[in-house]
Design a protein around this motif. Sequence first.
Motif, PDB file in Angstrom:
ATOM      1  N   ALA A 185       0.834  -1.207   0.000  1.00 30.69           N
ATOM      2  CA  ALA A 185       0.000   0.000   0.000  1.00 30.69           C
ATOM      3  C   ALA A 185       0.866   1.252   0.000  1.00 30.69           C
ATOM      4  O   ALA A 185       0.594   2.205  -0.741  1.00 30.69           O
ATOM      5  N   ARG A 186       1.911   1.258   0.809  1.00 27.52           N
ATOM      6  CA  ARG A 186       2.813   2.413   0.852  1.00 27.52           C
ATOM      7  C   ARG A 186       3.427   2.680  -0.524  1.00 27.52           C
ATOM      8  O   ARG A 186       3.389   3.794  -1.034  1.00 27.52           O
ATOM      9  N   ASP A 187       3.983   1.644  -1.122  1.00 24.51           N
ATOM     10  CA  ASP A 187       4.660   1.807  -2.399  1.00 24.51           C
ATOM     11  C   ASP A 187       3.696   2.153  -3.533  1.00 24.51           C
ATOM     12  O   ASP A 187       4.047   2.877  -4.460  1.00 24.51           O
ATOM     13  N   ARG A 188       2.499   1.645  -3.434  1.00 23.66           N
ATOM     14  CA  ARG A 188       1.528   1.814  -4.513  1.00 23.66           C
ATOM     15  C   ARG A 188       0.745   3.126  -4.416  1.00 23.66           C
ATOM     16  O   ARG A 188       0.438   3.736  -5.434  1.00 23.66           O
ATOM     17  N   TRP A 189       0.398   3.561  -3.190  1.00 20.31           N
ATOM     18  CA  TRP A 189      -0.570   4.632  -3.048  1.00 20.31           C
ATOM     19  C   TRP A 189      -0.091   5.886  -2.330  1.00 20.31           C
ATOM     20  O   TRP A 189      -0.733   6.926  -2.435  1.00 20.31           O
ATOM     21  N   LEU A 190       1.009   5.832  -1.583  1.00 18.99           N
ATOM     22  CA  LEU A 190       1.413   6.990  -0.787  1.00 18.99           C
ATOM     23  C   LEU A 190       2.219   7.985  -1.626  1.00 18.99           C
ATOM     24  O   LEU A 190       3.177   7.615  -2.304  1.00 18.99           O
ATOM     25  N   LYS A 191       1.813   9.265  -1.564  1.00 23.22           N
ATOM     26  CA  LYS A 191       2.527  10.324  -2.268  1.00 23.22           C
ATOM     27  C   LYS A 191       3.918  10.505  -1.671  1.00 23.22           C
ATOM     28  O   LYS A 191       4.156  10.197  -0.501  1.00 23.22           O
ATOM     29  N   GLU A 192       4.811  11.070  -2.464  1.00 22.37           N
ATOM     30  CA  GLU A 192       6.125  11.463  -1.968  1.00 22.37           C
ATOM     31  C   GLU A 192       5.915  12.461  -0.815  1.00 22.37           C
ATOM     32  O   GLU A 192       5.166  13.424  -0.956  1.00 22.37           O
ATOM     33  N   GLY A 193       6.520  12.203   0.327  1.00 20.38           N
ATOM     34  CA  GLY A 193       6.356  13.076   1.488  1.00 20.38           C
ATOM     35  C   GLY A 193       5.113  12.770   2.307  1.00 20.38           C
ATOM     36  O   GLY A 193       4.852  13.426   3.311  1.00 20.38           O
ATOM     37  N   GLY A 194       4.314  11.767   1.888  1.00 24.27           N
ATOM     38  CA  GLY A 194       3.119  11.390   2.632  1.00 24.27           C
ATOM     39  C   GLY A 194       3.483  10.658   3.917  1.00 24.27           C
ATOM     40  O   GLY A 194       4.637  10.305   4.148  1.00 24.27           O
ATOM     41  N   VAL A 195       2.480  10.423   4.765  1.00 22.95           N
ATOM     42  CA  VAL A 195       2.726   9.761   6.049  1.00 22.95           C
ATOM     43  C   VAL A 195       1.822   8.550   6.223  1.00 22.95           C
ATOM     44  O   VAL A 195       0.717   8.494   5.682  1.00 22.95           O
ATOM     45  N   MET A 196       2.330   7.604   6.977  1.00 23.72           N
ATOM     46  CA  MET A 196       1.544   6.424   7.352  1.00 23.72           C
ATOM     47  C   MET A 196       1.321   6.469   8.852  1.00 23.72           C
ATOM     48  O   MET A 196       2.230   6.811   9.607  1.00 23.72           O
ATOM     49  N   TRP A 197       0.123   6.128   9.282  1.00 25.38           N
ATOM     50  CA  TRP A 197      -0.184   6.047  10.711  1.00 25.38           C
ATOM     51  C   TRP A 197      -0.677   4.661  11.019  1.00 25.38           C
ATOM     52  O   TRP A 197      -1.637   4.212  10.384  1.00 25.38           O
ATOM     53  N   PRO A 198      -0.160   3.911  11.927  1.00 21.28           N
ATOM     54  CA  PRO A 198       1.083   4.205  12.627  1.00 21.28           C
ATOM     55  C   PRO A 198       2.268   4.079  11.677  1.00 21.28           C
ATOM     56  O   PRO A 198       2.222   3.358  10.688  1.00 21.28           O
ATOM     57  N   SER A 199       3.343   4.796  12.001  1.00 18.39           N
ATOM     58  CA  SER A 199       4.509   4.797  11.127  1.00 18.39           C
ATOM     59  C   SER A 199       5.645   3.945  11.673  1.00 18.39           C
ATOM     60  O   SER A 199       6.629   3.714  10.991  1.00 18.39           O
ATOM     61  N   SER A 200       5.512   3.492  12.896  1.00 19.46           N
ATOM     62  CA  SER A 200       6.549   2.628  13.469  1.00 19.46           C
ATOM     63  C   SER A 200       5.947   1.792  14.580  1.00 19.46           C
ATOM     64  O   SER A 200       4.848   2.060  15.054  1.00 19.46           O
ATOM     65  N   ALA A 201       6.699   0.810  14.971  1.00 21.69           N
ATOM     66  CA  ALA A 201       6.273  -0.059  16.064  1.00 21.69           C
ATOM     67  C   ALA A 201       7.519  -0.660  16.690  1.00 21.69           C
ATOM     68  O   ALA A 201       8.579  -0.697  16.068  1.00 21.69           O
ATOM     69  N   SER A 202       7.388  -1.093  17.906  1.00 25.70           N
ATOM     70  CA  SER A 202       8.526  -1.761  18.549  1.00 25.70           C
ATOM     71  C   SER A 202       8.018  -2.987  19.291  1.00 25.70           C
ATOM     72  O   SER A 202       6.874  -3.035  19.731  1.00 25.70           O
ATOM     73  N   LEU A 203       8.876  -3.938  19.395  1.00 19.32           N
ATOM     74  CA  LEU A 203       8.562  -5.191  20.071  1.00 19.32           C
ATOM     75  C   LEU A 203       9.612  -5.395  21.142  1.00 19.32           C
ATOM     76  O   LEU A 203      10.810  -5.383  20.855  1.00 19.32           O
ATOM     77  N   THR A 204       9.172  -5.539  22.373  1.00 20.45           N
ATOM     78  CA  THR A 204      10.092  -5.747  23.487  1.00 20.45           C
ATOM     79  C   THR A 204       9.865  -7.147  24.035  1.00 20.45           C
ATOM     80  O   THR A 204       8.735  -7.524  24.335  1.00 20.45           O
TER      81      THR A 204
END
Length: 107
Positions: free
Chosen positions: A58-77
């Motif tokens: 989805a990111r590669d196909r639909w997100l504009k240059e400079g666009g944002v994804m939410w959530p944009s990161s995650a962490s696993l502890t």
Amino acid sequence: MAEYTRQLVKQNGCEEVVTVLQGRAEEIDLPERVDVLVAEWMGNCLLFEFMVESVLLARDRWLKEGGVMWPSSASLTLVPCQANGYYAEKMDFWEQPYGLDFTPLQK
């Protein structure tokens, strides 16, 4: 979440500038690239349901240059621990579930 988002968009008078779509990334067709992608992709422990491939598509196909994804990161502890008693308590049940003999299945 899509339905709640639609309600929020309408409630805040943003229908003309916000479009909410719901569906699998592999199946949705958009008329143009977008500024924001919001996705529930994490699954259990960030691993199960392995949605990372769909999110990257989805990111590669639909997100504009400079666009944002939410959530944009995650962490696993991970925290190593020992829980022998808890494990034994949960697993002992399967020795004779509901008082039935399932020993042929334990091989």
